[in-house]
Design a protein around this motif. Structure first.
Motif, PDB file in Angstrom:
ATOM      1  N   TRP A 216      31.547  36.053  -0.244  1.00 48.19           N
ATOM      2  CA  TRP A 216      31.795  37.030   0.824  1.00 48.19           C
ATOM      3  C   TRP A 216      30.759  36.891   1.949  1.00 48.19           C
ATOM      4  N   GLN A 217      29.493  36.672   1.564  1.00 47.71           N
ATOM      5  CA  GLN A 217      28.465  36.503   2.591  1.00 47.71           C
ATOM      6  C   GLN A 217      28.721  35.239   3.418  1.00 47.71           C
ATOM      7  N   ASP A 218      29.241  34.211   2.768  1.00 44.30           N
ATOM      8  CA  ASP A 218      29.566  32.962   3.466  1.00 44.30           C
ATOM      9  C   ASP A 218      30.701  33.180   4.460  1.00 44.30           C
ATOM     10  N   LEU A 219      31.764  33.855   4.003  1.00 45.33           N
ATOM     11  CA  LEU A 219      32.975  33.975   4.821  1.00 45.33           C
ATOM     12  C   LEU A 219      32.906  35.095   5.864  1.00 45.33           C
ATOM     13  N   PHE A 220      32.216  36.184   5.536  1.00 40.68           N
ATOM     14  CA  PHE A 220      32.290  37.377   6.390  1.00 40.68           C
ATOM     15  C   PHE A 220      30.942  37.873   6.917  1.00 40.68           C
ATOM     16  N   TYR A 221      29.832  37.257   6.481  1.00 42.62           N
ATOM     17  CA  TYR A 221      28.508  37.700   6.929  1.00 42.62           C
ATOM     18  C   TYR A 221      27.679  36.539   7.485  1.00 42.62           C
ATOM     19  N   GLU A 222      28.388  35.557   8.065  1.00 42.86           N
ATOM     20  CA  GLU A 222      27.765  34.438   8.777  1.00 42.86           C
ATOM     21  C   GLU A 222      26.688  33.729   7.941  1.00 42.86           C
ATOM     22  N   LYS A 223      26.992  33.561   6.661  1.00 42.84           N
ATOM     23  CA  LYS A 223      26.131  32.814   5.737  1.00 42.84           C
ATOM     24  C   LYS A 223      24.733  33.426   5.570  1.00 42.84           C
ATOM     25  N   ARG A 224      24.648  34.735   5.730  1.00 40.89           N
ATOM     26  CA  ARG A 224      23.377  35.404   5.451  1.00 40.89           C
ATOM     27  C   ARG A 224      23.338  35.735   3.958  1.00 40.89           C
ATOM     28  N   TYR A 225      22.738  34.853   3.182  1.00 36.90           N
ATOM     29  CA  TYR A 225      22.738  34.969   1.722  1.00 36.90           C
ATOM     30  C   TYR A 225      21.613  35.913   1.283  1.00 36.90           C
ATOM     31  N   SER A 226      21.891  37.173   1.372  1.00 38.45           N
ATOM     32  CA  SER A 226      20.887  38.196   1.123  1.00 38.45           C
ATOM     33  C   SER A 226      20.765  38.507  -0.375  1.00 38.45           C
ATOM     34  N   TYR A 227      19.685  38.031  -0.989  1.00 33.43           N
ATOM     35  CA  TYR A 227      19.313  38.374  -2.364  1.00 33.43           C
ATOM     36  C   TYR A 227      20.366  37.989  -3.419  1.00 33.43           C
ATOM     37  N   VAL A 228      21.056  36.876  -3.210  1.00 32.09           N
ATOM     38  CA  VAL A 228      22.058  36.456  -4.191  1.00 32.09           C
ATOM     39  C   VAL A 228      21.648  35.215  -4.980  1.00 32.09           C
ATOM     40  N   ASP A 229      20.754  34.417  -4.436  1.00 31.34           N
ATOM     41  CA  ASP A 229      20.406  33.154  -5.096  1.00 31.34           C
ATOM     42  C   ASP A 229      19.307  33.361  -6.132  1.00 31.34           C
ATOM     43  N   PHE A 230      19.491  32.709  -7.289  1.00 32.10           N
ATOM     44  CA  PHE A 230      18.483  32.763  -8.352  1.00 32.10           C
ATOM     45  C   PHE A 230      17.605  31.522  -8.233  1.00 32.10           C
ATOM     46  N   HIS A 231      16.420  31.701  -7.708  1.00 23.97           N
ATOM     47  CA  HIS A 231      15.556  30.537  -7.482  1.00 23.97           C
ATOM     48  C   HIS A 231      14.979  30.013  -8.793  1.00 23.97           C
ATOM     49  N   ARG A 232      14.921  30.900  -9.782  1.00 27.06           N
ATOM     50  CA  ARG A 232      14.484  30.431 -11.098  1.00 27.06           C
ATOM     51  C   ARG A 232      15.195  31.256 -12.166  1.00 27.06           C
ATOM     52  N   GLY A 233      16.269  30.711 -12.693  1.00 29.48           N
ATOM     53  CA  GLY A 233      16.983  31.383 -13.764  1.00 29.48           C
ATOM     54  C   GLY A 233      16.515  30.859 -15.107  1.00 29.48           C
ATOM     55  N   PRO A 234      16.987  31.452 -16.199  1.00 28.07           N
ATOM     56  CA  PRO A 234      16.579  30.982 -17.532  1.00 28.07           C
ATOM     57  C   PRO A 234      17.216  29.643 -17.882  1.00 28.07           C
ATOM     58  N   ASP A 235      16.606  28.944 -18.794  1.00 33.60           N
ATOM     59  CA  ASP A 235      17.216  27.766 -19.405  1.00 33.60           C
ATOM     60  C   ASP A 235      18.117  28.300 -20.527  1.00 33.60           C
ATOM     61  N   PHE A 236      19.411  28.334 -20.286  1.00 34.10           N
ATOM     62  CA  PHE A 236      20.330  28.959 -21.233  1.00 34.10           C
ATOM     63  C   PHE A 236      20.392  28.218 -22.572  1.00 34.10           C
ATOM     64  N   VAL A 237      20.146  26.926 -22.557  1.00 35.84           N
ATOM     65  CA  VAL A 237      20.140  26.165 -23.808  1.00 35.84           C
ATOM     66  C   VAL A 237      18.958  26.611 -24.672  1.00 35.84           C
ATOM     67  N   LYS A 238      17.777  26.706 -24.063  1.00 39.18           N
ATOM     68  CA  LYS A 238      16.600  27.157 -24.807  1.00 39.18           C
ATOM     69  C   LYS A 238      16.735  28.615 -25.225  1.00 39.18           C
ATOM     70  N   LEU A 239      17.348  29.427 -24.358  1.00 35.32           N
ATOM     71  CA  LEU A 239      17.558  30.833 -24.691  1.00 35.32           C
ATOM     72  C   LEU A 239      18.436  30.951 -25.936  1.00 35.32           C
ATOM     73  N   ALA A 240      19.526  30.187 -25.964  1.00 31.67           N
ATOM     74  CA  ALA A 240      20.426  30.198 -27.130  1.00 31.67           C
ATOM     75  C   ALA A 240      19.666  29.779 -28.386  1.00 31.67           C
ATOM     76  N   GLU A 241      18.914  28.694 -28.277  1.00 32.35           N
ATOM     77  CA  GLU A 241      18.190  28.166 -29.440  1.00 32.35           C
ATOM     78  C   GLU A 241      17.119  29.139 -29.919  1.00 32.35           C
ATOM     79  N   SER A 242      16.520  29.900 -28.997  1.00 33.95           N
ATOM     80  CA  SER A 242      15.480  30.853 -29.392  1.00 33.95           C
ATOM     81  C   SER A 242      16.030  31.959 -30.281  1.00 33.95           C
TER      82      SER A 242
END
Length: 561
Positions: free
Chosen positions: A479-505
């Motif tokens: 929606w931000q791309d299409l209707f808010y001129e690509k203002r990506y306000s607080y949507v990107d996860f610059h560091r998310g979890p490693d889901f493989v390691k999370l599962a294994e833990s």
């Protein structure tokens, strides 16, 4: 025989056929948990969070058709159920939520872990009770299950003060439930007149469309719906909640309509001269611009809830009643109704739209979410129960997994609850232990209840979770791309979890997919392991869900067609 309120509660639940409760213990429900400890007939699934318990009870109810039951302590335990209760209310799911409460003498005194949960949930339950007399527990439970499961289903809350759980009263087990569950009455005594009018409209229509909603699933009316469509040769489009009521590959199937529906479904509804809404409520994601929705069509509306008639869209023929029963009556009338009108031109027009505007995505050699979902369908041959979280992945699943049967797609429709799909899958797997249950999630949604990995490991549930990981809140970003001129306000996860390691833990299997050629083999391995598996699928944040109808636009004004 003297029994405590907690003992009477559990015996009453057994009388209602309850075999599973999802919950989380706490001080205000210790008497109930003490009785559960001695009740092997009921399986208790302890989730990691009360919200997950409510969602699991919801998922259990959706796949089994039975009433789901969840249990929490008072105060924050009770308020943690609220989102799950609201979710069940919006999607008309039968559920009984039982909450502990402070003793009667402490009510209204800001006691430790006291909250007015009946007041809080009043707008999001069909009914709720606070039990103030131990002698009334049995009748309250009976009535709660009646209300939850009849008419338009929904959640009911029972609030149980701790002293009521502990108080004792005479209980005669020889006195069984002599009275059968009272069903809601038929609201419209003029149904036979309305059905006759509807059949006349159907016979005269040249470009009719059936618009089927979740009420078809709830009523068990999918066979009657298919019979109706085939007899009258009418194409069928469904809401998100009704996917599977008509097999996706049936010639008369148009798929889903609305904001992310198929182009041919939206064009068909926009050009229809008759729209037959069956167990659907004309919500905003389907209708778009109210003034321009199905502008050429007369509208027949079949629904069990009289409050839905004319609420969002004016209709020409309202028929209030159980969808299955009304469709049976219509099918009976159609046997005697001579229909000389040919619909070849209309059927051909729809086939042309299907060829001209198919669902499509750019195949450039990178890992595509649509391709992953298609491969899940191929590997499972469409026989799995699919649950989703909420967002882009939910819409891709609705578009590209070809559902064959009702009660095989579990998703949050009305409330749009991120964090729903994973715990709902726990309930679905418990309810259908002999079926494969697969969760399709976004990374944003999955993190909301990812602690439930512990639950599936503890109970050895062979769930497979595919995380479509684009390191962003995908639908919000779109929606931000299409209707808010690509203002990506607080949507990107610059560091998310490693889901493989999370599962294994937690003790689950973790896998990762980065390339298209890895998809099919990895899904096979996950299913063959018969263990809890988390698969991290790395996809591009730029991938979008198309078609898309901008909010408030007519549904035939689509982007990406």
């Amino acid at each position: 025989m003297l029994l405590s309120g907690a003992e009477i509660l559990i015996k009453s639940l057994l009388k209602e056929g309850v075999d599973t409760i999802f919950g989380y213990p706490g001080g205000a429900v210790l008497p109930i948990y003490d009785v559960l400890y001695k009740t092997p007939e009921i399986t208790h699934i302890r989730t990691c969070h009360e919200q997950a318990a409510a969602h699991a009870a919801d998922g259990y109810a959706r796949v089994t058709g039975k009433v789901g039951v969840c249990l929490s302590t008072s105060g924050p335990g009770a308020t943690n159920l609220v989102t799950g209760i609201a979710n069940a209310y919006m999607d008309s799911v039968p559920m009984v939520a039982i909450t502990g409460q402070v003793p009667l003498a402490l009510l209204g005194k800001d006691s430790f872990q006291e909250v007015d949960i009946t007041g809080i949930t009043l707008p999001i339950t069909k009914h709720n009770f606070i039990v103030k007399d131990v002698k009334k527990i049995r009748s309250v439970v009976r009535e709660a299950f009646r209300i939850a499961s009849t008419g338009r289903p929904g959640p009911v809350l029972i609030d149980m003060p701790k002293d009521i759980q502990m108080n004792k009263t005479e209980f005669d087990e020889s006195i069984d439930y002599d009275m059968p569950l009272r069903k809601d009455t038929n609201y419209n005594f003029r149904n036979h007149i309305q059905i006759e009018k509807a059949v006349e409209f159907i016979a005269k229509a040249r470009c009719p469309v059936i618009y089927a909603g979740g009420g078809v699933v709830i009523s068990g009316g999918n066979q009657e719906l298919l019979e109706f469509a085939e007899k009258a040769r009418i194409p069928v489009t469904t809401t998100l909640m009704a996917l599977g009521t008509v097999p996706s590959e049936h010639p008369l199937s148009l798929g889903m309509l609305g904001m992310h529906g198929t182009a041919y479904a939206n064009y068909a509804v926009s050009n229809a001269d008759l729209l037959i809404a069956v167990g659907a409520r004309f919500d905003d994601r389907v209708v778009g611009n109210v003034e321009k929705f199905a502008p050429k069509a007369k509208i027949i509306h079949i629904d069990i809830d009289p409050a839905e008639m004319g609420k969002n869209i004016e209709v020409d023929i309202p028929i209030t009643g159980d969808v299955k029963e009304v469709l049976q009556a219509i099918n009976k009338y159609l046997k005697d109704c001579k229909n000389d009108i040919q619909r070849e031109d209309w059927i051909n027009q729809i086939e042309n739209w299907k060829k001209k505007y198919p669902l499509k995505y750019c195949k450039n050699g990178s890992l595509k979410p649509q391709y992953i979902i298609q491969k899940v369908y191929d590997v499972t041959e469409g026989e799995a129960i699919i649950t989703t979280e909420v967002g882009q992945h939910q819409m891709w699943t609705a578009q590209y997994y070809k559902f064959k049967k009702p009660r095989t797609f579990v998703t949050s429709g009305g409330l749009g609850t991120m964090g729903f799909g994973f715990p709902a899958a726990i309930g679905a797997q418990i309810g259908c232990p002999n079926k494969r249950v697969i969760v399709i999630a976004g990374d944003g949604s999955f993190k909301m209840n990812s602690s439930e990995i512990e639950t599936i490991v503890n109970y050895n549930l062979p769930l497979v979770v595919l995380i479509l990981n684009n390191s962003t809140l995908g639908m919000v970003r779109q929606w931000q791309d299409l209707f808010y001129e690509k203002r990506y306000s607080y949507v990107d996860f610059h560091r998310g979890p490693d889901f493989v390691k999370l599962a294994e833990s937690y003790g689950a299997l973790g896998m990762r997919i980065k390339k298209p050629e890895e998809v099919e083999e990895t899904i096979h391995k996950a299913l063959e392991s018969n263990k809890p598996v988390i698969i991290d699928c790395i996809i591009d944040a730029e991938e979008k869900v198309f078609p898309m109808v901008p909010a408030g636009s007519p549904i035939d004004s689509m982007i990406g067609v």
